[in-house]
Scaffold this motif. Structure first.
Motif, PDB file in Angstrom:
ATOM      1  N   PHE A  36       0.820  -1.208   0.000  1.00  0.00           N
ATOM      2  CA  PHE A  36       0.000   0.000   0.000  1.00  0.00           C
ATOM      3  C   PHE A  36       0.856   1.260   0.000  1.00  0.00           C
ATOM      4  O   PHE A  36       0.338   2.366   0.030  1.00  0.00           O
ATOM      5  N   GLY A  37       2.179   1.088   0.002  1.00  0.00           N
ATOM      6  CA  GLY A  37       3.083   2.224  -0.041  1.00  0.00           C
ATOM      7  C   GLY A  37       3.485   2.753   1.316  1.00  0.00           C
ATOM      8  O   GLY A  37       4.077   3.822   1.408  1.00  0.00           O
ATOM      9  N   ALA A  38       3.181   2.021   2.392  1.00  0.00           N
ATOM     10  CA  ALA A  38       3.569   2.459   3.741  1.00  0.00           C
ATOM     11  C   ALA A  38       5.000   2.025   4.047  1.00  0.00           C
ATOM     12  O   ALA A  38       5.419   0.918   3.693  1.00  0.00           O
ATOM     13  N   TRP A  39       5.740   2.915   4.710  1.00  0.00           N
ATOM     14  CA  TRP A  39       7.101   2.589   5.137  1.00  0.00           C
ATOM     15  C   TRP A  39       7.065   1.490   6.193  1.00  0.00           C
ATOM     16  O   TRP A  39       6.214   1.499   7.079  1.00  0.00           O
ATOM     17  N   ILE A  40       8.008   0.559   6.082  1.00  0.00           N
ATOM     18  CA  ILE A  40       8.220  -0.447   7.119  1.00  0.00           C
ATOM     19  C   ILE A  40       9.714  -0.521   7.419  1.00  0.00           C
ATOM     20  O   ILE A  40      10.546  -0.272   6.546  1.00  0.00           O
ATOM     21  N   HIS A  41      10.034  -0.811   8.655  1.00  0.00           N
ATOM     22  CA  HIS A  41      11.427  -0.882   9.118  1.00  0.00           C
ATOM     23  C   HIS A  41      11.728  -2.329   9.491  1.00  0.00           C
ATOM     24  O   HIS A  41      10.984  -2.949  10.242  1.00  0.00           O
ATOM     25  N   ARG A  42      12.792  -2.857   8.965  1.00  0.00           N
ATOM     26  CA  ARG A  42      13.138  -4.279   9.123  1.00  0.00           C
ATOM     27  C   ARG A  42      13.076  -4.760  10.568  1.00  0.00           C
ATOM     28  O   ARG A  42      12.506  -5.811  10.859  1.00  0.00           O
TER      29      ARG A  42
END
Length: 109
Positions: A41-47
């Protein structure tokens, strides 16, 4: 049973499955793909924020049938945790979390 096909528990998926699912997230040029990516959906995610619902960049693994072994890893997707709740739990409401510059924001569909 192989690591990729072992069952998941309340604690989450095996590390190898988490790594494989992370690799399915969108790589964004100019950002370290080992640290930052975007969900579908284009949301940032952090590993390192996997399963962290206290982070704007936390993420979950959306399961479209992996637990039934119907599609294997192809049925798993990395998803920002609010999108995960909206999509998997609340039967897809009319808003998603997506990137707004370097932050995430809720947008109406």
């Amino acid at each position: 049973m192989s690591e990729l096909h072992s069952s998941h528990s309340a604690e989450g998926y095996d590390l190898e499955v988490v790594r494989s699912v992370w690799s399915l997230a969108q790589v964004i040029p100019g950002n370290d793909p080992e640290v930052w990516r975007k969900d579908e959906f284009g949301a940032w995610i952090h590993r390192t924020d996997y399963r962290n619902r206290h982070s704007d960049f936390g993420w979950e693994i959306a399961d479209y049938g992996y637990s039934r072994r119907s599609m294997g890893l192809a049925s798993l997707r990395p998803m920002q945790w609010l999108n995960y709740l909206d999509f998997m739990v609340a039967a897809r409401n009319q808003a998603v979390v997506t990137a707004d510059g370097l932050r995430n924001a809720r947008r109406l569909l």
